[in-house]
Design an enzyme around this catalytic site. Structure first.
Site, PDB file in Angstrom:
ATOM      1  CB  CYS A  35      22.829  72.307  51.270  1.00  0.00           C
ATOM      2  SG  CYS A  35      21.368  73.051  52.013  1.00  0.00           S
TER       3      CYS A  35
ATOM      4  CG  HIS B 219      21.854  70.557  47.732  1.00  0.00           C
ATOM      5  ND1 HIS B 219      21.016  69.860  48.570  1.00  0.00           N
ATOM      6  CD2 HIS B 219      21.615  71.879  47.966  1.00  0.00           C
ATOM      7  CE1 HIS B 219      20.315  70.725  49.282  1.00  0.00           C
ATOM      8  NE2 HIS B 219      20.653  71.942  48.935  1.00  0.00           N
TER       9      HIS B 219
ATOM     10  CG  ASN C 126      17.366  72.587  49.926  1.00  0.00           C
ATOM     11  OD1 ASN C 126      17.922  71.702  50.573  1.00  0.00           O
ATOM     12  ND2 ASN C 126      17.958  73.735  49.624  1.00  0.00           N
TER      13      ASN C 126
END
Ligand code: COA
Length: 334
Positions: free
Chosen positions: A118, A259, A289
């Protein structure tokens, strides 16, 4: 204040994104595992996620996001010198960037994959920028794309509620002024076991005395509380370090672009940095996500909505498996 560099400056001149059509909401998830819309919204802020079906490849999503970014930057695919694909879920373990290069018709570009979970987009931004800073390349396409749904354990309610699929891209161009004001990227393997998409080998004897390990990747495992604590502690630190390098104060940040993992993480990081809520970009309610894609998708939406304007200063930060984390402070636009 812009830092002076002996090489070339970087401008972020285009953005694009692409997410799959199929939407799964929290009520749909509650038909699969013991959870509820109330629990997921309260603990994460996520309401929907987009999922790629079996006919949708990572390359398709990435190529479409790229076309949109290239169009916004007002260049053509043949202008691109380098393509960096940040992903943990390539269509092909040998790499997917070359396939995207082909799909785009970016005949001049060299293309490679970069994996930092990520944090991939921020690591990719820093990596791509080095080629511009040194004067080697003028036009770079940076893509963050992931299809984590392929690797989620859909019966694990601790993880399956979190993730979604998508792709985002930006065009970085050589410029007389430098819009990448500062960055800091970090890794710590000691906590590697907190978040994994790991290969598990089985012994296979080829001939007498010659054995190899042949197996498969296993679905994502995560210690949610560990990752939560890590993010809330390390992300503000790395943003402060990047701000220090950029020689700017928190008041000079127009947008905090983290993020998109969990709204509680976004809120806690913003609070620690004393960034007001109206400067925090958040679209995780709609996408969950999306790993390396989350920052460029959120950036692209904010640009196209007219929130982020030319000259705005953005503090972007990624964090995730590895463990990896990093921040980059940049100005949007030419
Ligand atoms: N629905 C309902 N209950 C759930 C659930 C779900 N989807 N997932 C876990 N629970 C339960 C647990 O079993 C536990 O029950 P218990 O108290 O009876 O044992 C309870 O809820 C609390 O679990 P806990 O893990 O402490 O919840 P949490 O507040 O830490 O939230 C996460 C869990 C995953 C949402 C949170 O830890 C998180 O977001 N961590 C960061 C993860 C992340 O962002 N990862 C990617 C980084 S790139």
């Amino acid at each position: 204040m812009l830092l002076q560099h002996s090489g070339f400056g970087i401008a972020v001149t285009g953005s694009g994104s692409c997410t799959p059509q199929v939407t799964l909401d929290n009520n749909g998830l509650s038909q699969m595992v013991d959870t509820s819309d109330e629990w997921i919204v309260a603990r994460t802020g996520i309401r929907y996620r987009r999922l790629a079906d079996d006919r949708t490849s990572l390359c398709d999503l990435a190529a479409e996001a790229s076309r949109r970014a290239i169009e916004m930057a007002r260049i053509t695919p043949t202008d691109i010198d380098l393509i960096v694909l940040a992903t943990s879920t390539a269509d092909d373990l040998f790499g997917s960037a070359s396939q995207i290069q082909y799909q785009l018709g970016a005949t001049k570009a060299v293309a490679f994959d970069l994996t930092a979970a990520c944090s991939g987009f921020v690591f990719g931004l820093v990596t791509a920028s080095q080629f511009i800073r040194t004067g080697i390349y003028q036009n770079v396409l940076l893509i963050g794309a992931d299809i984590l749904s392929r690797w989620v354990n859909w019966s694990d309610r601790g993880t399956c509620i979190l993730f979604g699929d998508g792709a985002g891209a930006v065009v970085l161009q050589a410029s007389e002024t430098d819009s990448l004001l500062g960055f800091e990227i970090r890794s710590d393997g000691t906590q590697n076991s907190s978040l994994n998409l790991a290969y598990k080998a089985q012994p296979k004897e080829l001939i007498d005395g010659v054995s190899i390990g042949q197996g498969a990747f296993h679905p994502i495992t995560m210690n949610g509380q560990e990752i939560y604590r890590f993010a809330v502690k390390k992300v503000p630190e790395v943003i402060e370090k990047a701000m220090f390098r950029a020689n700017i104060s928190v008041e000079e940040i127009d947008w905090l672009l983290l993020h998109q993992a969990n709204q509680r993480i976004l809120d806690a990081v913003a609070q620690r940095l004393t960034v007001p809520a109206e400067k925090v970009i958040s679209n995780l309610a709609n996408y969950g996500n999306t790993s390396a894609a989350s920052i460029p998708i959120a950036l692209d939406e904010a640009v196209r909505d007219g929130k982020v304007k030319t000259g705005d200063t953005i503090a972007a930060a990624g964090f995730g498996a590895g463990l990896t984390w990093g921040a980059a402070i940049f100005k949007w636009g030419r």
